[in-house]
Write a protein that holds these residues in place. Structure first.
Motif, mmCIF file in Angstrom:
data_model
loop_
_atom_site.group_PDB
_atom_site.id
_atom_site.type_symbol
_atom_site.label_atom_id
_atom_site.label_comp_id
_atom_site.label_asym_id
_atom_site.label_seq_id
_atom_site.Cartn_x
_atom_site.Cartn_y
_atom_site.Cartn_z
ATOM 1 N N GLU A 121 0.831 -1.202 0.000
ATOM 2 C CA GLU A 121 0.000 0.000 0.000
ATOM 3 C C GLU A 121 0.871 1.259 0.000
ATOM 4 O O GLU A 121 0.551 2.261 -0.639
ATOM 5 N N ARG A 122 1.990 1.189 0.712
ATOM 6 C CA ARG A 122 2.900 2.335 0.795
ATOM 7 C C ARG A 122 3.723 2.535 -0.473
ATOM 8 O O ARG A 122 4.061 3.671 -0.822
ATOM 9 N N THR A 123 4.070 1.442 -1.152
ATOM 10 C CA THR A 123 5.091 1.534 -2.200
ATOM 11 C C THR A 123 4.572 1.450 -3.628
ATOM 12 O O THR A 123 5.318 1.759 -4.557
ATOM 13 N N LEU A 124 3.310 1.033 -3.828
ATOM 14 C CA LEU A 124 2.824 0.850 -5.197
ATOM 15 C C LEU A 124 1.646 1.782 -5.502
ATOM 16 O O LEU A 124 0.509 1.496 -5.130
ATOM 17 N N PRO A 125 1.898 2.888 -6.194
ATOM 18 C CA PRO A 125 0.806 3.755 -6.649
ATOM 19 C C PRO A 125 0.167 3.183 -7.919
ATOM 20 O O PRO A 125 0.627 3.413 -9.029
ATOM 21 N N PHE A 126 -0.905 2.437 -7.760
ATOM 22 C CA PHE A 126 -1.504 1.701 -8.876
ATOM 23 C C PHE A 126 -2.023 2.612 -9.984
ATOM 24 O O PHE A 126 -2.123 2.186 -11.135
ATOM 25 N N SER A 153 -9.061 -20.356 -13.101
ATOM 26 C CA SER A 153 -7.847 -19.557 -13.063
ATOM 27 C C SER A 153 -8.156 -18.257 -13.796
ATOM 28 O O SER A 153 -8.423 -18.262 -14.999
ATOM 29 N N VAL A 154 -8.150 -17.135 -13.066
ATOM 30 C CA VAL A 154 -8.558 -15.852 -13.633
ATOM 31 C C VAL A 154 -7.353 -14.934 -13.745
ATOM 32 O O VAL A 154 -6.676 -14.660 -12.747
ATOM 33 N N SER A 155 -7.090 -14.458 -14.952
ATOM 34 C CA SER A 155 -6.027 -13.483 -15.184
ATOM 35 C C SER A 155 -6.660 -12.098 -15.256
ATOM 36 O O SER A 155 -7.346 -11.773 -16.227
ATOM 37 N N PHE A 156 -6.469 -11.319 -14.218
ATOM 38 C CA PHE A 156 -6.967 -9.948 -14.189
ATOM 39 C C PHE A 156 -5.953 -9.061 -14.903
ATOM 40 O O PHE A 156 -4.788 -9.007 -14.500
ATOM 41 N N PHE A 157 -6.389 -8.375 -15.964
ATOM 42 C CA PHE A 157 -5.420 -7.591 -16.735
ATOM 43 C C PHE A 157 -5.895 -6.166 -16.935
ATOM 44 O O PHE A 157 -7.092 -5.870 -16.950
ATOM 45 N N GLN A 158 -4.925 -5.300 -17.097
ATOM 46 C CA GLN A 158 -5.179 -3.900 -17.433
ATOM 47 C C GLN A 158 -4.313 -3.573 -18.638
ATOM 48 O O GLN A 158 -3.096 -3.812 -18.614
ATOM 49 N N GLY A 159 -4.936 -3.080 -19.698
ATOM 50 C CA GLY A 159 -4.169 -2.855 -20.910
ATOM 51 C C GLY A 159 -4.765 -1.793 -21.806
ATOM 52 O O GLY A 159 -5.749 -1.133 -21.459
ATOM 53 N N GLY A 160 -4.164 -1.676 -22.997
ATOM 54 C CA GLY A 160 -4.584 -0.670 -23.947
ATOM 55 C C GLY A 160 -5.929 -0.968 -24.564
ATOM 56 O O GLY A 160 -6.484 -2.076 -24.422
ATOM 57 N N SER A 161 -6.455 0.026 -25.262
ATOM 58 C CA SER A 161 -7.760 -0.137 -25.905
ATOM 59 C C SER A 161 -7.664 -1.222 -26.970
ATOM 60 O O SER A 161 -6.653 -1.372 -27.648
ATOM 61 N N SER A 177 -9.186 -2.576 -13.553
ATOM 62 C CA SER A 177 -8.161 -1.622 -13.127
ATOM 63 C C SER A 177 -7.483 -2.250 -11.922
ATOM 64 O O SER A 177 -8.119 -2.430 -10.862
ATOM 65 N N LEU A 178 -6.230 -2.622 -12.070
ATOM 66 C CA LEU A 178 -5.552 -3.377 -11.025
ATOM 67 C C LEU A 178 -5.455 -2.574 -9.728
ATOM 68 O O LEU A 178 -5.249 -1.364 -9.738
ATOM 69 N N LYS A 179 -5.603 -3.298 -8.635
ATOM 70 C CA LYS A 179 -5.479 -2.695 -7.312
ATOM 71 C C LYS A 179 -4.875 -3.720 -6.362
ATOM 72 O O LYS A 179 -4.601 -4.867 -6.745
ATOM 73 N N LEU A 180 -4.690 -3.310 -5.132
ATOM 74 C CA LEU A 180 -3.956 -4.126 -4.167
ATOM 75 C C LEU A 180 -4.573 -5.497 -3.946
ATOM 76 O O LEU A 180 -3.857 -6.501 -3.842
ATOM 77 N N ASP A 181 -5.903 -5.586 -3.875
ATOM 78 C CA ASP A 181 -6.550 -6.864 -3.567
ATOM 79 C C ASP A 181 -6.211 -7.951 -4.585
ATOM 80 O O ASP A 181 -6.124 -9.130 -4.233
ATOM 81 N N TYR A 182 -6.033 -7.577 -5.846
ATOM 82 C CA TYR A 182 -5.692 -8.575 -6.859
ATOM 83 C C TYR A 182 -4.319 -9.188 -6.566
ATOM 84 O O TYR A 182 -4.123 -10.395 -6.742
#
Length: 377
Positions: A121-126, A153-161, A177-182
Motif C-alpha cells: 500500500e505504501r510503495t505501489l501507486p496503482f 484460473s482468472v487473469s486480471f489484466f489492465q491494458g490498452g484499448s 483496473s488493477l489494485k492491491l486486492d488482486y
C-alpha cells in the motif's frame, strides 16, 4: 502486429527473489535502458508483485529494477507476515480449535500477511499503471489468481484499448483496473496466507490450477516471452530408496512444488510442440484459411541450483517463533527445506537468490540479446 516482448514471472513465495536477479541481469545486458523492454508483464503469486512493481514504474525500467532490488535485498519475514508470539499463537490456537471441534469458526490461515498489505500500500501507486499505458511505456499487465468457488484460473489484466477478455477451459481473462486486492489474492499461498474476496468470490494463489502460465502473455499480444521459473528443471531421475516415512514438511514442500513448477514445465513443452508444428505450415496456407497462428519465441531461465538446498543453509535465520511452529513438521531438517524455501523472506537468503538469478542470466547474455532482436529497447 507490432512486435512486443512479454515477461512471465511465476510464483514461489520467497523464491521470487531469484526473478529480481534475472531482471537485474537483463537490465545490465541491455545497457541500463530507461525504456521498458517488456511492454507486456504477467505475474502469478509473488511473481505478480514483481510484475506489478515493474508496471507501476514502467516509465524508467532501470529505476524499476532498482526499486525491486531495494526491497528484496533488505527483506525480512516481518515485512511479509507477522512473526510475533501473540499473532502466531492466536492463529495456531484457532487451527487447533477447529481441528478438535472446540470451535466452529473456519481457520483463516497459518500466518497473517497484514505487513505485506501495508508495505504494498505504501510503495505501489496503482494509478500510474494507466498513465504508462496511455503514454505507451506499457501495453498490458496481468496478475493471475485462483477462484476457490468456481475453480477457475482468472487473469486480471489492465491494458490498452482493443484488448478483450478471453475464456478457455477453466481459465479466463478479465479486464480490470488493477489494485492491491488482486495482488494479495494472487499471492495467497494455500493454507499459509488468507484468501482475498474480489468481486463476488474468494481467490487464492494463482499458481493453483494454472495449467497454462504462459497463455496470458500470448492473449495480450506477446510475440516473444521471457519466462522466469523459481524451481530447477531437471530430467527424470531414478527413484531413490527410502525407509523413512516423509515428514509433514516434506509432503507440504512436494505439494507446493507441484503447484508452482509442474504446470510451467507442461506449458513449455506444449509451446515447443506448437512452435514446431506452426513452422511446418507454409505462411500462405495459414493466410488462406485465416488461421492467426504464429511461432512464439520463448526464452526460459530457471535456477541452476536447487533452491531448497540453499534454503537449508539459512533456515536458522527464520524468526524464533516461526522456527518453533515449523520444527514439529520436520521443516528444520534438510528433507523439509522445500517448505522453508517458500517462507524464508530473509535478507541473506534473498540476496543469495538474487545473485544466482543474475549469474544464471549473465552466462546466457547472447541469448538474451538475441531475444530482443527486432523489438525496440
Amino acid at each position: 502486429m507490432k512486435p512486443r516482448a512479454g515477461l512471465v514471472l511465476t510464483g514461489g513465495g520467497a523464491r521470487a527473489a531469484y526473478q529480481v536477479g534475472v531482471v537485474k541481469a537483463v537490465r545490465d545486458i541491455l545497457g541500463n535502458p530507461q525504456r521498458n523492454p517488456f511492454p507486456i508483464l504477467c505475474g502469478t503469486s509473488a511473481g505478480a508483485i514483481n510484475a506489478t512493481t515493474l508496471a507501476v514504474f514502467a516509465d524508467h525500467f532501470s529505476r524499476a529494477v532498482g526499486n525491486l532490488l531495494e526491497v528484496w535485498e533488505h527483506m525480512h519475514c516481518h515485512h511479509v507476515y507477522r512473526t510475533d508470539v501473540a499473532s502466531i499463537a492466536r492463529r495456531g490456537l484457532r487451527w487447533l480449535g477447529a481441528l478438535s471441534w472446540l470451535s466452529r469458526q473456519n481457520p483463516i490461515s497459518l500466518l497473517d500477511n497484514a505487513p505485506l498489505r501495508d508495505m504494498l500500500e505504501r510503495t505501489l501507486p496503482f494509478e500510474r499503471i494507466q498513465e504508462h499505458i496511455d503514454s505507451g511505456a506499457l501495453y498490458a499487465v496481468s496478475v493471475t489468481a485462483s477462484g476457490y468457488t468456481s475453480g477457475q484460473s482468472v487473469s486480471f489484466f489492465q491494458g490498452g484499448s482493443g484488448l478483450e477478455g478471453w475464456e478457455r477451459n477453466q481459465r479466463i481473462g478479465a479486464a480490470v483496473s488493477l489494485k492491491l486486492d488482486y495482488l494479495l489474492a494472487s499471492s495467497a499461498l494455500p493454507f499459509i496466507f488468507p484468501a482475498v474476496k474480489v468481486h463476488r468470490e474468494y481467490f487464492g494463489d494463482g499458481s493453483v490450477r494454472q495449467i497454462a502460465p504462459i497463455s496470458p502473455a500470448l492473449h495480450l499480444g506477446a510475440d516473444r516471452v521471457l519466462v522466469v521459473g523459481t524451481g530447477r528443471q531437471t530430467p527424470d531421475m531414478a527413484r531413490a530408496r527410502s525407509n523413512v516415512y516423509p515428514s509433514l514438511a516434506q509432503v507440504a514442500g512436494h505439494a507446493l512444488n507441484s503447484i508452482f513448477l509442474d504446470g510451467l514445465s507442461v506449458d513449455l513443452e506444449r509451446m515447443e510442440r506448437i512452435n514446431k508444428t506452426v513452422r511446418l505450415i507454409p505462411p500462405e496456407v495459414l493466410q488462406s484459411v485465416n488461421l492467426p497462428l504464429r511461432p512464439v519465441k520463448v526464452l526460459f531461465i530457471s535456477p541452476s541450483q536447487p533452491l531448497e538446498r540453499i534454503a537449508a543453509r539459512f533456515v536458522h535465520e527464520l524468526p524464533p517463533m516461526v522456527r518453533f511452529v515449523l520444527r514439529p513438521t520436520g521443516a528444520m531438517n534438510r528433507s523439509g527445506s522445500n517448505l522453508v524455501s517458500y517462507l524464508l523472506f530473509e535478507e541473506s537468503f534473498c540476496r543469495t537468490l538474487i545473485d544466482l538469478g543474475y549469474q544464471d542470466t549473465a552466462v546466457r547474455a547472447r541469448e538474451v540479446s538475441d531475444f530482443f532482436d527486432g523489438t525496440e529497447v
